[in-house]
Design an enzyme around this catalytic site. Structure first.
Site, PDB file in Angstrom:
ATOM      1  N   CYS A 149       0.748  -1.232   0.025  1.00  0.00           N
ATOM      2  CA  CYS A 149       0.073   0.030   0.138  1.00  0.00           C
ATOM      3  C   CYS A 149       0.923   1.136   0.063  1.00  0.00           C
ATOM      4  CB  CYS A 149      -0.748  -0.131   1.243  1.00  0.00           C
ATOM      5  SG  CYS A 149      -0.344  -0.259   2.726  1.00  0.00           S
ATOM      6  N   TYR A 150       1.894   1.299   0.958  1.00  0.00           N
ATOM      7  CA  TYR A 150       2.598   2.390   0.974  1.00  0.00           C
ATOM      8  C   TYR A 150       3.677   2.687  -0.311  1.00  0.00           C
ATOM      9  CZ  TYR A 150       2.472   3.489   6.011  1.00  0.00           C
ATOM     10  OH  TYR A 150       1.893   4.023   7.053  1.00  0.00           O
TER      11      TYR A 150
END
EC number: 1.2.1.38
Length: 342
Positions: A149-150
């Site tokens: 996600c990051y």
């Protein structure tokens, strides 16, 4: 219809996969596995799915996943690398939502994830599943490593600047904030409501396991190594990632035009008008990355604001975006949900 199975359907990414696949229109969900919850109706664990899914969780050993066209692994790190080989040998295509195949340097992966890799020979075969970079390779892939996600929010934010060659590459900064669902559905003290609510903190400043994944992706685009400082933070949100990205300009450029041109054909990226400030709530439940680019005081620093829903564009939605590419479907099929507000 694409016959799909999900290994590990009891976590947040698992239920998000189910939710999105049920509205896809081109998919038949044939199995959702869980050793611990085998036999329990999926809708009993997740009441939001009542009336939409009649499946019960099945034990992965007894589930005939080999009959699927594609299997998603929504499991903790270290599971897909043990089970993917048999599925691939049976002609099943695989998308791993965990980190088992994301980092091409196996020794580097083992250092950051603290375990020996069970299938190092598969790492070289895996295609990194960031569609805005690797769409053509994903179309023919048998094994896709779905990005973290990051890394999704950060790479999409920096990508136009790096490809245009207009920033210094030795001093990039990614200041990122995530909601608590990014830690998964397991019970841990730091994600308890009394701990995470009404609180804000940085973590992993000395090194976070998403750092080598981000550096690898940016370096591939740049054609050289990049210097990156990555600082994640935990915020009292359920969903959402906000990445504030900083870079030093080395040449004058129309930043707004650069970003609009770069993403003009991107199905799941939205470049906001000049001067905008994207909010995490504007992407809640949707497979889209919204971003805005700024040049404070017309100086030599560029600031990019990039927001995603960590469970959708940062996980399950991006996995379905990859599935669509793999099976020749429109990239955003089943992924046109309007974000939730409030």
């Amino acid at each position: 219809m694409i016959k799909v199975g999900i290994v590990g359907g009891t976590g947040y990414t698992g239920v998000e996969l189910i939710r999105l696949l049920l509205g896809h229109g081109g998919v038949e969900l044939t199995a959702v596995t869980s050793r611990k919850e085998a036999g329990m109706p999926v809708a009993e664990m997740f009441p939001s799915l009542r009336g939409f899914v009649d499946l019960a969780f099945s034990d992965p050993e007894s589930s005939d996943l080999n009959r699927c066209d594609l299997v998603f692994f929504a499991t903790p790190n270290g599971i897909a690398m043990q089970q993917a080989r048999s599925l691939l040998d049976a002609g099943v295509r695989v998308i791993d939502l965990a980190a088992d195949f994301r980092i091409s340097d196996v020794q580097e992966w083992e250092k950051w994830y603290g375990m020996s890799h069970a299938s190092p020979e598969l790492v070289a075969q895996a295609v990194y599943g960031l569609p805005e970079v690797n769409a053509e390779a994903i179309r023919s892939a048998r094994l896709v490593a779905n990005p973290g996600c990051y890394p999704t929010a950060v790479q999409l934010g920096f990508l136009p600047l790096i490809k245009a060659g207009v920033i210094e590459l030795d001093s990039l900064i990614a200041d990122c904030k995530s909601g608590v669902s990014g830690a998964g559905r397991k019970a841990e003290v730091h994600t308890l409501f009394p701990e995470a609510g009404d609180n804000f903190k940085a973590y992993g400043v000395s090194g976070h396991r998403h750092l080598p994944e981000i550096r690898q992706g940016l370096s591939r685009v740049a054609g050289q190594s990049v210097g990156l400082t990555f600082v994640p933070h935990l915020t009292p949100l359920i969903r959402g990632i906000h990445a504030t990205l900083y870079a030093r300009l080395k040449s004058d450029v129309d930043l707004q035009g650069l970003y609009e041109q770069h993403y003009k054909e991107a199905a799941c990226v939205d470049v906001l008008p000049k001067g905008s400030h994207p909010e995490t709530r504007s992407v809640r439940g949707a497979n889209v990355c919204r971003m805005a680019v700024h040049r404070p005081q017309a100086g030599d620093t560029v600031v990019v604001l990039s927001v995603i829903d960590n469970l959708v564009k940062g996980a399950a939605g991006q996995a379905i975006q990859n599935m669509n590419l793999m099976f020749g479907l429109p990239e955003s099929q089943g992924l046109r949900q309007v974000p939730l507000l409030p």
